[in-house]
Design an enzyme around this catalytic site. Sequence first.
Site, PDB file in Angstrom:
ATOM      1  N   ASN A 269       0.807  -1.232   0.000  1.00 50.60           N
ATOM      2  CA  ASN A 269       0.000   0.000   0.000  1.00 50.60           C
ATOM      3  C   ASN A 269       0.835   1.275   0.000  1.00 50.60           C
ATOM      4  OD1 ASN A 269      -2.346   1.877   0.906  1.00 50.60           O
ATOM      5  ND2 ASN A 269      -0.845   2.003   2.566  1.00 50.60           N
TER       6      ASN A 269
ATOM      7  N   SER B 208      -3.944   3.134  -8.841  1.00 47.58           N
ATOM      8  CA  SER B 208      -4.697   4.397  -8.753  1.00 47.58           C
ATOM      9  C   SER B 208      -5.483   4.559 -10.051  1.00 47.58           C
ATOM     10  CB  SER B 208      -3.728   5.577  -8.616  1.00 47.58           C
ATOM     11  OG  SER B 208      -4.408   6.803  -8.802  1.00 47.58           O
TER      12      SER B 208
ATOM     13  N   TYR C  48       3.844  10.080 -11.216  1.00 50.77           N
ATOM     14  CA  TYR C  48       2.969   9.257 -10.367  1.00 50.77           C
ATOM     15  C   TYR C  48       2.137   8.321 -11.253  1.00 50.77           C
ATOM     16  CZ  TYR C  48      -0.724   8.201  -6.931  1.00 50.77           C
ATOM     17  OH  TYR C  48      -1.620   7.560  -6.083  1.00 50.77           O
TER      18      TYR C  48
ATOM     19  N   ALA D  59       2.785   7.271 -14.199  1.00 45.18           N
ATOM     20  CA  ALA D  59       3.642   6.244 -14.810  1.00 45.18           C
ATOM     21  C   ALA D  59       3.942   5.127 -13.815  1.00 45.18           C
ATOM     22  CB  ALA D  59       4.934   6.881 -15.325  1.00 45.18           C
TER      23      ALA D  59
ATOM     24  N   LYS E  69       2.042   4.187 -11.369  1.00 49.67           N
ATOM     25  CA  LYS E  69       0.817   3.430 -11.099  1.00 49.67           C
ATOM     26  C   LYS E  69       0.414   2.570 -12.306  1.00 49.67           C
ATOM     27  CE  LYS E  69       0.277   4.684  -6.832  1.00 49.67           C
ATOM     28  NZ  LYS E  69       0.366   3.693  -5.737  1.00 49.67           N
TER      29      LYS E  69
ATOM     30  N   ILE F 299      -9.966   9.506  -2.440  1.00 49.34           N
ATOM     31  CA  ILE F 299     -10.142   9.000  -1.076  1.00 49.34           C
ATOM     32  C   ILE F 299      -9.534  10.046  -0.140  1.00 49.34           C
ATOM     33  CG2 ILE F 299      -9.650   7.097   0.525  1.00 49.34           C
ATOM     34  CD1 ILE F 299     -11.173   6.142  -2.008  1.00 49.34           C
TER      35      ILE F 299
HETATM   36  N1  NAD Z   1      -5.654   9.044  -1.277  1.00 46.47           N
HETATM   37  C1  NAD Z   1      -6.036   8.867  -2.525  1.00 46.47           C
HETATM   38  O1  NAD Z   1      -6.952   9.543  -3.025  1.00 46.47           O
HETATM   39  C2  NAD Z   1      -5.360   7.813  -3.387  1.00 46.47           C
HETATM   40  C3  NAD Z   1      -5.834   7.652  -4.694  1.00 46.47           C
HETATM   41  C4  NAD Z   1      -5.259   6.675  -5.502  1.00 46.47           C
HETATM   42  C5  NAD Z   1      -4.241   5.870  -5.016  1.00 46.47           C
HETATM   43  N2  NAD Z   1      -3.778   6.038  -3.748  1.00 46.47           N
HETATM   44  C6  NAD Z   1      -2.701   5.135  -3.312  1.00 46.47           C
HETATM   45  O2  NAD Z   1      -3.046   4.532  -2.078  1.00 46.47           O
HETATM   46  C7  NAD Z   1      -1.869   4.298  -1.294  1.00 46.47           C
HETATM   47  C8  NAD Z   1      -2.028   4.953   0.069  1.00 46.47           C
HETATM   48  O3  NAD Z   1      -2.229   6.359  -0.119  1.00 46.47           O
HETATM   49  P1  NAD Z   1      -2.717   7.314   1.064  1.00 46.47           P
HETATM   50  O4  NAD Z   1      -3.596   8.332   0.446  1.00 46.47           O
HETATM   51  O5  NAD Z   1      -3.205   6.532   2.216  1.00 46.47           O
HETATM   52  O6  NAD Z   1      -1.322   8.017   1.424  1.00 46.47           O
HETATM   53  P2  NAD Z   1      -0.857   8.666   2.810  1.00 46.47           P
HETATM   54  O7  NAD Z   1       0.254   9.581   2.463  1.00 46.47           O
HETATM   55  O8  NAD Z   1      -2.030   9.189   3.563  1.00 46.47           O
HETATM   56  O9  NAD Z   1      -0.282   7.402   3.601  1.00 46.47           O
HETATM   57  C9  NAD Z   1       0.804   6.672   3.092  1.00 46.47           C
HETATM   58  C10 NAD Z   1       1.490   5.921   4.219  1.00 46.47           C
HETATM   59  O10 NAD Z   1       2.633   5.255   3.657  1.00 46.47           O
HETATM   60  C11 NAD Z   1       3.766   5.481   4.473  1.00 46.47           C
HETATM   61  N3  NAD Z   1       4.988   5.429   3.693  1.00 46.47           N
HETATM   62  C12 NAD Z   1       5.408   6.310   2.739  1.00 46.47           C
HETATM   63  N4  NAD Z   1       6.620   5.961   2.297  1.00 46.47           N
HETATM   64  C13 NAD Z   1       6.976   4.836   2.961  1.00 46.47           C
HETATM   65  C14 NAD Z   1       8.136   4.019   2.947  1.00 46.47           C
HETATM   66  N5  NAD Z   1       9.175   4.310   2.155  1.00 46.47           N
HETATM   67  N6  NAD Z   1       8.186   2.939   3.768  1.00 46.47           N
HETATM   68  C15 NAD Z   1       7.134   2.653   4.596  1.00 46.47           C
HETATM   69  N7  NAD Z   1       6.012   3.402   4.655  1.00 46.47           N
HETATM   70  C16 NAD Z   1       5.942   4.487   3.859  1.00 46.47           C
HETATM   71  C17 NAD Z   1       3.529   6.894   5.066  1.00 46.47           C
HETATM   72  O11 NAD Z   1       4.316   7.103   6.228  1.00 46.47           O
HETATM   73  C18 NAD Z   1       2.029   6.880   5.314  1.00 46.47           C
HETATM   74  O12 NAD Z   1       1.700   6.395   6.596  1.00 46.47           O
HETATM   75  C19 NAD Z   1      -0.702   4.881  -2.118  1.00 46.47           C
HETATM   76  O13 NAD Z   1      -0.075   3.839  -2.846  1.00 46.47           O
HETATM   77  C20 NAD Z   1      -1.390   5.855  -3.047  1.00 46.47           C
HETATM   78  O14 NAD Z   1      -0.651   6.083  -4.215  1.00 46.47           O
HETATM   79  C21 NAD Z   1      -4.319   7.008  -2.927  1.00 46.47           C
END
Ligand code: NAD
Length: 251
Positions: A81, A132, A145, A147, A149, A178
């Site tokens: 994740n 994503s 980003y 690319a 995903k 989200i």
């Molecule tokens: N929020 C959205 O709308 C959305 C949309 C599409 C995809 N995503 C994807 O969902 C996933 C989670 O996103 P989110 O919105 O919860 O992000 P977020 O930034 O709220 O949380 C991400 C978590 O990952 C941890 N993290 C980051 N780099 C890390 C590393 N090198 N090692 C260990 N942990 C690490 C952070 O500390 C954080 O707790 C991501 O892959 C993101 O690309 C999110």
Amino acid sequence: MTERPVVLVTGGADGIGRGIVEVLADRGWKVIVNDLNADKTAKVAATVNGLPLVADITEDAAKLIEDAVKSAGRLDGLVNNAGVIVRAPLDAIEPAQIDRAFDINLRAMMLLSKEALPHLSKSGGSIVNLASIAAVAPQNTGGVYSATKAGVVAYTRQAAVEWGHKNVRVNAIGPGMIRTAMAEVIYQDAELYEKRRAMVPLGRIGTPEEIGSVAAFLLSDDAKYVSGQTIMVDGGFSHTLISHLPQPEPD
Ligand SMILES: NC(=O)c1ccc[n+]([C@@H]2O[C@H](COP(=O)([O-])OP(=O)(O)OC[C@H]3O[C@@H](n4cnc5c(N)ncnc54)[C@H](O)[C@@H]3O)[C@@H](O)[C@H]2O)c1
């Protein structure tokens, strides 16, 4: 299986990862919560009676998986994740920005999955990767980003084909909008929030738990013949492209 199945969730201390951790714990999984910040990771792990695993996923995948298996004794699921958004127009992007996006969003996923494979093969487990809607739709200043995903979607298909005979399924989730820290600057602006919400067919921004329940499905036996798929969890938003075109009035 008499003992609780074990799942490792990377980036599980916040946002979508935390939602996934909470839903999986509710559904009977023992959850290993990985993240960078020790306090946050310990707190989230404690709330779900899980195990904290503080590590940067880009550093040593073999050690991270070894530590996970040592702490829980087995591994039945891996949710890749953790991810970051890197914003830069493609004509101004720096090499370090490209490296950071690919290291965290794709390279770490590939190495963690490789290291987890023998354990998942033994348990008949599966992998869920976070993609994503950006994998299929370009966005302003999010080129690298997108690319990474798109790479996650392609990698998911490839690993599903290569690892099916090892009894390991690999799937992905493509979240839409989200509400998490990743996009909080947008949602704190009431006008922007409302404009975005109104564009979603289901009429609202999604929650981390709504990604968690799809992860739970993909990890479960309900999905035991599903592999190589990416499920978009976006309230229908990624299918709205043509509906934004101006149309003549109906007769
Ligand atoms: N929020 C959205 O709308 C959305 C949309 C599409 C995809 N995503 C994807 O969902 C996933 C989670 O996103 P989110 O919105 O919860 O992000 P977020 O930034 O709220 O949380 C991400 C978590 O990952 C941890 N993290 C980051 N780099 C890390 C590393 N090198 N090692 C260990 N942990 C690490 C952070 O500390 C954080 O707790 C991501 O892959 C993101 O690309 C999110």
